[in-house]
Design a protein around this motif. Structure first.
Motif, mmCIF file in Angstrom:
data_model
loop_
_atom_site.group_PDB
_atom_site.id
_atom_site.type_symbol
_atom_site.label_atom_id
_atom_site.label_comp_id
_atom_site.label_asym_id
_atom_site.label_seq_id
_atom_site.Cartn_x
_atom_site.Cartn_y
_atom_site.Cartn_z
ATOM 1 N N TYR B 71 37.474 79.813 4.292
ATOM 2 C CA TYR B 71 38.149 80.997 3.775
ATOM 3 C C TYR B 71 37.058 81.961 3.175
ATOM 4 O O TYR B 71 37.216 83.108 2.714
ATOM 5 N N VAL B 72 35.754 81.274 2.846
ATOM 6 C CA VAL B 72 34.696 82.037 2.618
ATOM 7 C C VAL B 72 33.422 82.041 3.614
ATOM 8 O O VAL B 72 33.334 80.645 4.009
ATOM 9 N N PHE B 84 29.551 85.757 -5.192
ATOM 10 C CA PHE B 84 30.228 86.702 -6.048
ATOM 11 C C PHE B 84 29.184 87.210 -7.329
ATOM 12 O O PHE B 84 28.333 86.591 -7.400
ATOM 13 N N GLY B 105 31.958 91.761 -6.450
ATOM 14 C CA GLY B 105 32.566 91.329 -5.100
ATOM 15 C C GLY B 105 31.232 90.333 -4.382
ATOM 16 O O GLY B 105 30.192 89.972 -5.075
ATOM 17 N N LEU B 106 31.506 90.313 -2.876
ATOM 18 C CA LEU B 106 30.440 89.326 -2.612
ATOM 19 C C LEU B 106 29.081 90.120 -2.320
ATOM 20 O O LEU B 106 29.185 91.089 -1.814
ATOM 21 N N THR B 107 27.974 89.347 -2.714
ATOM 22 C CA THR B 107 26.790 89.916 -2.586
ATOM 23 C C THR B 107 26.025 88.839 -2.295
ATOM 24 O O THR B 107 26.217 87.957 -2.045
ATOM 25 N N ASP B 117 29.817 96.000 5.171
ATOM 26 C CA ASP B 117 31.467 96.433 4.907
ATOM 27 C C ASP B 117 31.881 96.227 3.485
ATOM 28 O O ASP B 117 32.384 95.011 2.844
ATOM 29 N N ARG B 119 34.731 96.840 2.046
ATOM 30 C CA ARG B 119 36.236 96.197 1.709
ATOM 31 C C ARG B 119 36.114 95.146 0.879
ATOM 32 O O ARG B 119 37.179 94.970 0.223
ATOM 33 N N SER B 120 35.122 94.223 0.586
ATOM 34 C CA SER B 120 34.909 93.151 -0.013
ATOM 35 C C SER B 120 34.672 93.636 -1.454
ATOM 36 O O SER B 120 34.225 92.335 -2.263
ATOM 37 N N LEU B 121 34.327 94.670 -2.047
ATOM 38 C CA LEU B 121 33.721 95.086 -3.174
ATOM 39 C C LEU B 121 35.211 95.878 -4.011
ATOM 40 O O LEU B 121 35.983 96.417 -3.451
ATOM 41 N N SER B 289 41.619 84.617 -2.982
ATOM 42 C CA SER B 289 41.557 85.951 -1.952
ATOM 43 C C SER B 289 42.825 86.215 -1.430
ATOM 44 O O SER B 289 42.849 87.420 -1.190
ATOM 45 N N PHE B 292 44.107 89.058 -3.918
ATOM 46 C CA PHE B 292 43.161 89.968 -4.323
ATOM 47 C C PHE B 292 43.976 91.156 -4.453
ATOM 48 O O PHE B 292 43.628 92.111 -5.188
#
Lengths: 347, 347
Positions: B71-72, B84, B105-107, B117, B119-121, B289, B292
């Motif tokens: 999932y990640v 994150f 978010g993911l970085t 993208d 959208r994950s932020l 997630s 979210f």
């Protein structure tokens, strides 16, 4: 004297000692006894003549010494073995039960049983059905399959369902109910004969003999390339570990029993529990007595399925009370084909 | 040339090789790099300046070679470590994000990250709060505690709640939310200092140092003589097995993580799963997630709790990107006290 006249011989099977490890026939003993076929004035007790006794895996757990009470009564050394059965009322002080009524519920492994509290008995509504079915498909195991699949696992059309011990009392019904729900259903069993029954008699989509598989994970991957939505768990041990690896996202594991572990001093354990997190799986144990309030609805549904030929049912009948210990022990070697029960009397 | 002018040095931490067993600092490496601080015309990408990076136990799992996706995203050898973090937008082609916006978010574990993208932020609504909180109590771990306790375990007033890894990023919040719900809450942690925090800073009813207990089953029995309604599971292994023995009827185990097992070649496994049946326990894994969509509601609630002094929060801040590998590895020895994060820049 009336009471003395009503005293009759009453053979019974007692537990000789608490069981550790694998149970043996010698842990139980058939002994002579006697009972009165009347109840005391003012009592609400009933006296049952036992017709069929049920051999169920959970009984093994009740034969060990326990620190804490469980959801079913312990079986105590020196006393009669307690289990589910089908019986006829031969004496009653209870307002809801009269002589001649047929019931199923907790009784003793003996010819006649005095039941002080009749609340644990269900009247049999459909005496036109084979009465032995009330130890299985129409009794506790049938209701177990029904609530496990429908209420715990919440089966729905299109789900991929795996049933272990699939030709057993609960498994054969769980699998067929899943088929009726519109699921893809695969079962495991411990002999080619049983696997054949799954496919030819019970209408499973497929089945496999777990004793012939080197790698249970690979076997499940073969039958469920897209993964398992519902695992109806009857065995525990290595099969549970393999199923965990093959669950789909948001899968459900209905924990009904773990027969592979009941005779182990130290359970094998499950190593793949992190799958529960990765796949967001719900693994939930249940006990059928929590659902006894749903029995009447279940009974009507299941009688309908049986009469309509939508559910097939196989039982393995041992003849005579003396055979009960061997029949019970056979559950743990998989000797039985279908629901194991003991015929004590045929009315 | 504008693009060349916008190129800046960009230190980054890469994974050197897939990790097996216990991770070491040497599995990661800080290397020099460069990046452009502009996005191509027509692109909806954003460029982030990273302020705070989050060290989370789940990241260990992403450092191993996997057959199947999770999932990640996996962390890939030779590439920057993904996790994150809290960042500031320094270039944006995305209509919802403008230069100067603060996001979490993911970085990447680097000074600047190009995010194709966005959208994950999540935009940070409350920049008046300490921004680092968005790696913890106001970010992924806080939401994890919130949904695990409220939605998965369905905590209600009067429940007896056990939280393992209780002083960690998720545990400290889960325990305090349980107290706010009116539960009795006991936590376990790996040092007396951490246990002291549970009792003095986080308001737990009690806590114990699991490293000092000979028998975890006995420890839980001592703190929960009537049993556990909710186990908020962060560690797995022996603690899970002990908790299984101490669950109450209809208890719930929210499976959040199993940090004790992440570095084992072969997980220890749980032997007491039959408790799930006897006690009708629901054991359910979850992944934050999936929730979210509830973040905005959570953020408002949690900011309110923090401002009102109803939730305390402790973080363990490593200074500088170079410290990130050591900080991450420290999670698995319990070196951190509170939420572990890395400060890369302070704006």
């Amino acid at each position: 004297m009336a009471a003395a006249a009503a005293e009759v011989p009453n053979r019974r099977v007692i537990l000789k000692r608490y069981v550790t490890g694998f149970p043996s026939e010698d842990d139980m003993e058939a002994v002579a006894g006697a009972t009165h076929l009347v109840v005391a004035p003012g009592s609400t007790a009933v006296v049952l003549k036992n017709l069929y006794l049920s051999c169920d895996p959970y009984m093994r757990g009740r034969m060990s010494k326990h620190e804490r009470p469980s959801y079913v009564p312990d079986i105590v050394p020196g006393e009669v073995i307690v289990g589910f059965g089908v019986s006829k009322v031969v004496a009653s002080g209870h307002p809801d039960l009269k002589v001649g009524d047929l019931v199923w519920g907790l009784t003793g492994w003996e010819e006649y049983t005095l039941v002080p509290d009749a609340r644990s008995l269900f009247k049999i509504s459909h005496s036109e059905m084979p009465l032995s079915y009330y130890t299985g498909v129409l009794g506790m195991p049938g209701l177990t399959a029904y609530v496990g699949l429908c209420e715990v696992a919440k089966a729905k059309k299109g789900d991929s369902v795996f049933v272990s011990a699939a030709s057993g009392a609960v498994g054969q019904i769980a699998g067929q109910l899943a088929k009726l729900t519109g699921c893809y259903v695969v079962g495991s069993a411990g002999s080619d004969e049983k696997v054949n029954l799954l496919k030819t008699k019970f209408g499973f989509d497929d089945g496999f003999n777990y004793k012939k598989e080197q790698d249970l994970n690979a076997a499940l991957r073969r039958y469920f390339p897209e993964g398992i939505d519902i695992y109806f768990e009857n065995v525990g041990g290595a099969m549970l570990d393999a199923a965990l690896l093959n669950m789909r996202v948001h899968g459900r594991i209905a924990m009904c029993g773990m027969i592979s572990e009941y005779n182990l001093e130290q359970p094998q354990g499950a190593r793949n529990l992190s799958s529960l997190i990765v796949k967001r799986v719900r693994m939930e144990g249940f006990v059928v007595s929590d659902y006894f309030g749903e029995y009447r609805r279940f009974e009507e549904d299941m009688v309908g399925y049986l009469k309509g030929g939508k559910i097939a049912y196989i039982e393995d009948v041992a003849e005579g009370l003396e055979k009960a210990p061997v029949a019970l022990i056979g559950l743990f070697t998989g000797r039985n084909v279908g629901k194991q029960l003991v015929a004590v009397a045929r009315e």
